[in-house]
Motif scaffolding. Structure first.
Motif, PDB file in Angstrom:
ATOM      1  N   PHE A  67       5.355 -45.516  -9.593  1.00 15.53           N
ATOM      2  CA  PHE A  67       5.036 -46.604  -8.677  1.00 15.53           C
ATOM      3  C   PHE A  67       6.262 -47.481  -8.438  1.00 15.53           C
ATOM      4  CE2 PHE A  67       3.808 -51.028  -7.968  1.00 15.53           C
ATOM      5  CZ  PHE A  67       2.995 -50.911  -6.851  1.00 15.53           C
ATOM      6  N   THR A  68       6.943 -47.858  -9.528  1.00 16.47           N
ATOM      7  CA  THR A  68       8.124 -48.704  -9.395  1.00 16.47           C
ATOM      8  C   THR A  68       9.186 -48.032  -8.543  1.00 16.47           C
ATOM      9  OG1 THR A  68       7.705 -49.720 -11.550  1.00 16.47           O
ATOM     10  CG2 THR A  68       9.944 -49.896 -10.679  1.00 16.47           C
TER      11      THR A  68
ATOM     12  N   GLN B 173       8.257 -48.081  -4.887  1.00 17.49           N
ATOM     13  CA  GLN B 173       8.431 -49.399  -4.286  1.00 17.49           C
ATOM     14  C   GLN B 173       9.911 -49.718  -4.078  1.00 17.49           C
ATOM     15  OE1 GLN B 173       5.352 -49.526  -3.297  1.00 17.49           O
ATOM     16  NE2 GLN B 173       5.084 -51.686  -3.771  1.00 17.49           N
TER      17      GLN B 173
END
Length: 649
Positions: free
Chosen positions: A126-127, A130
């Protein structure tokens, strides 16, 4: 986003560690006591000092702050649990981050806003997803460490409708708010929305600025009568037909990307259904393309850029022109469109030296599309989408003429949109912003297998060649080093070490290719090979009827080579970084276990070129090893091999 991440803001809390004094000594300490030191500033001090453990005096000296105030602030950070203190014999107290005691399996993000860098240890998917929306992966050490850089172009192409939406993505990725970094990103966001091209109600194009000041101070300083006819108002200029691309490029170089809001023709409608399912990241690429209407799909060979482009075709549902570097790629594109979409072969045409058919989907070569006598055929048709394959070529003088073909949607494809002439920014102004997924994410997810890449420094095959190299000058040195006869023995050794592998041997010189092919008794595929012969050899390789080919630089981009288990780069190390990417990428496919060997003549310029050419692959997350081979008295260097391997390249 979980809440177990350690504090890491380098900008919250007010005064920057590098701020200059205003000359008032009496206020310095009071201001410092009020604002304090952040944990990230302590990290920055550690980085400057080159040590993870610092005394208060070292922190004060590095951050240029009073010793007494620094000591108090370190005590405060210790009370908060951010720092630990340890008494040692050589100094009363040393300080170190608490998180040093627990870094084994936690994600940790450290922000350096002045350098606009973000260092991430063990980021989750996820990081990374993003971060990819507003930052560039500059370095990956292959051991869960990543360094991102936020460049202007990353902010300019961020897939958000507002700065607030972008700021929310940043905070999700970083785990908190970094005021200094957000302030800079906001300034770049504003720059990206100062100019736009729009269509006037009378049909001509207008360049519109957000204010008269930016029009006068920027656009009218950079543009002349070659680009615009005359002002329409204080913030609007009448654009000359055909100069749109040049305007976008000039303002981009000035730091002001132009929003393209022209009412371009959508082209004749064309119903296209994709017959295969897109991977999650491919669908993300298509979605981002759909939002912007333009862009460049950037991903390693084997990541499925061509299939994703067909997903873009299905979204646009308009007649499509595909531009490619060679007729071989045109044929392969035509076959792929017929295989992976609902289109019939009669709807797919090729336009090049071999055949000239314009159909609802037409695949043409850049050279043909740029010729005046053929341009009208393409200009007269209203294309809904123009696809630029291997779009790193677009800035070249021959290829860029094809970008004058106007379409509502433009899409580029490239494994490595870098150019040795540093004109890669033109790719994004002429085609669209980069859209992609970092290579390491594809390796981790198993979509693309990371090949094992090893540079092998080969001794000279005989003293005669070495002496000739020493006395040679200029490019003749490259040719002699490339054709080092010791490489033939090394190729034989590598092939015998991997007897069950399908292998491709790459060369840069025709003479060397002929010599190697003759020594191995295999075909040599080059630009001189007739097209029908190329097709036959490649099909035999794909069907496992042939397990070895020697290939010239025509294989870098001009043809879609089949997947190999083993790639041996025998020469070409004086070429571009993009060439290194293409050749290493011939083994990047979902099946694992692929090997790439790069042969460089020891003691020649090839050593430096090998490291430089492949260094950016290491930054993308690939492991690059090195091995030096020692020549023994009888010419057999196998037993005297030096196992000097490293993964730092």
């Amino acid at each position: 986003m979980t809440n177990d991440r350690s504090p890491h803001d380098a900008s919250s809390g007010g005064t920057s560690s590098g701020s200059e004094s205003d000359g008032s000594d009496s206020s310095t300490e009071d201001e410092f006591e009020t604002d304090g030191i952040t944990l990230a500033e302590f990290h920055e001090a550690c980085q400057r000092e080159g040590r993870p453990v610092l005394t208060a005096g070292a922190v004060a000296r590095t951050l240029e702050q009073p010793h007494e105030a620094v000591s108090e602030q370190l005590e405060t950070l210790a009370k908060q649990g951010d720092l630990e203190r340890l008494s040692v014999s050589t100094d009363p107290v040393v300080w170190y981050p608490s998180e040093l005691e627990d870094l084994t399996d936690r994600e940790r993000v450290v922000i350096f806003p002045k350098r606009r860098e973000i260092v991430v240890d063990r980021p989750d998917q996820f990081t990374r997803a993003q971060l990819a929306q507003f930052a560039h992966l500059a370095d990956a050490n292959g051991e869960d460490g990543y360094r991102y850089v936020v460049r202007p172009e990353d902010v300019w192409q961020a897939p958000h409708d507002s700065f607030d939406a972008l700021a929310r993505t940043m905070r999700q990725a970083l785990g908190q708010r970094s005021e200094e970094l957000e302030e800079w990103v906001h300034s770049q966001w504003d720059r990206a929305h100062q100019f736009r091209l729009r269509t006037h109600e009378d049909g001509y194009t207008v360049l519109e600025a957000k204010s008269p000041e930016v029009m006068g101070n920027v656009a009218r300083q950079k543009l002349d009568e070659e680009h615009v006819h005359a002002p329409i108002s204080e913030s609007e200029d009448w654009v000359r037909e055909g100069s749109e691309a040049a305007i976008k490029r000039l303002l981009y170089e000035a730091g002001y990307p132009v929003q393209d809001h022209r009412d371009l023709e959508t082209g004749e409608s064309l119903s296209v259904d994709l017959q295969v399912s897109l991977r999650e990241y491919q669908q993300t690429w298509v979605d981002r393309f759909a939002e912007a209407g333009e862009g460049v799909f950037v991903g390693p060979p084997g990541s499925g850029k061509t299939v994703a482009a067909m997903g873009a075709m299905a979204h646009v549902e308009g007649e499509t022109l595909v531009l490619v570097p060679s007729r071989d790629l045109a044929r392969q594109w035509a076959d792929a469109v017929a295989e992976y979409t609902s289109l019939e072969p009669s709807q797919i045409g090729q336009y090049h030296g071999g055949q000239k058919n314009v159909r609802p989907v037409t695949i043409a070569t850049y050279q043909i599309a740029g010729m005046d006598r053929h341009r009208s055929l393409f200009d007269d048709r209203e294309w809904g989408l123009v696809i630029f394959d291997e779009c790193q070529h677009v800035p070249s003088d021959v290829y860029r003429r094809s970008t004058h073909l106007q379409s509502r949607h433009r899409l580029g494809l490239s494994a490595s949109p870098i150019r040795e002439d540093d004109r890669q920014t033109e790719i994004f102004t002429l085609v669209g912003p980069p859209i992609g997924t970092d290579w390491q994410a594809l390796f981790d997810a198993g979509f693309v297998a990371e090949p094992e890449l090893e540079i092998r420094y080969v001794p000279w095959g005989d003293d005669e060649q070495r002496n000739t190299y020493t006395s040679a000058e200029g490019r003749e040195k490259y040719r002699i080093a490339a054709r080092n006869r010791g490489k033939v023995d090394e190729i034989r050794y590598l092939l015998s070490s991997h007897p069950d592998s399908k292998a491709l041997v790459f060369v840069d010189y025709l003479e060397q290719g002929r010599d190697v092919a003759a020594a191995l008794d295999v075909p040599f595929l080059s630009g001189e090979t007739p097209h029908h012969e190329r097709r036959r050899l490649l099909e035999e390789f794909r069907r496992d009827e042939r397990d070895l080919l020697v290939v010239s630089r025509v294989g870098d981009e001009g043809i879609d080579l089949p997947t190999a288990d083993l790639a041996i780069v025998a020469s070409g190390l004086g070429g571009s970084r993009r060439q290194g990417t293409q050749r290493a990428g011939r083994t990047m496919r979902p099946a694992g276990g692929a090997l790439v060997y790069v042969l460089a003549t020891r003691g020649s310029r090839e050593e430096d070129f090998a490291r430089r050419q492949l260094q950016h692959l290491g930054r993308k997350g690939m492991t690059v090893r090195e091995r030096t081979l020692e020549r023994s008295g009888d010419g057999d260097d196998r037993d005297s091999q030096a196992d000097g391997e490293t993964s730092e390249t």
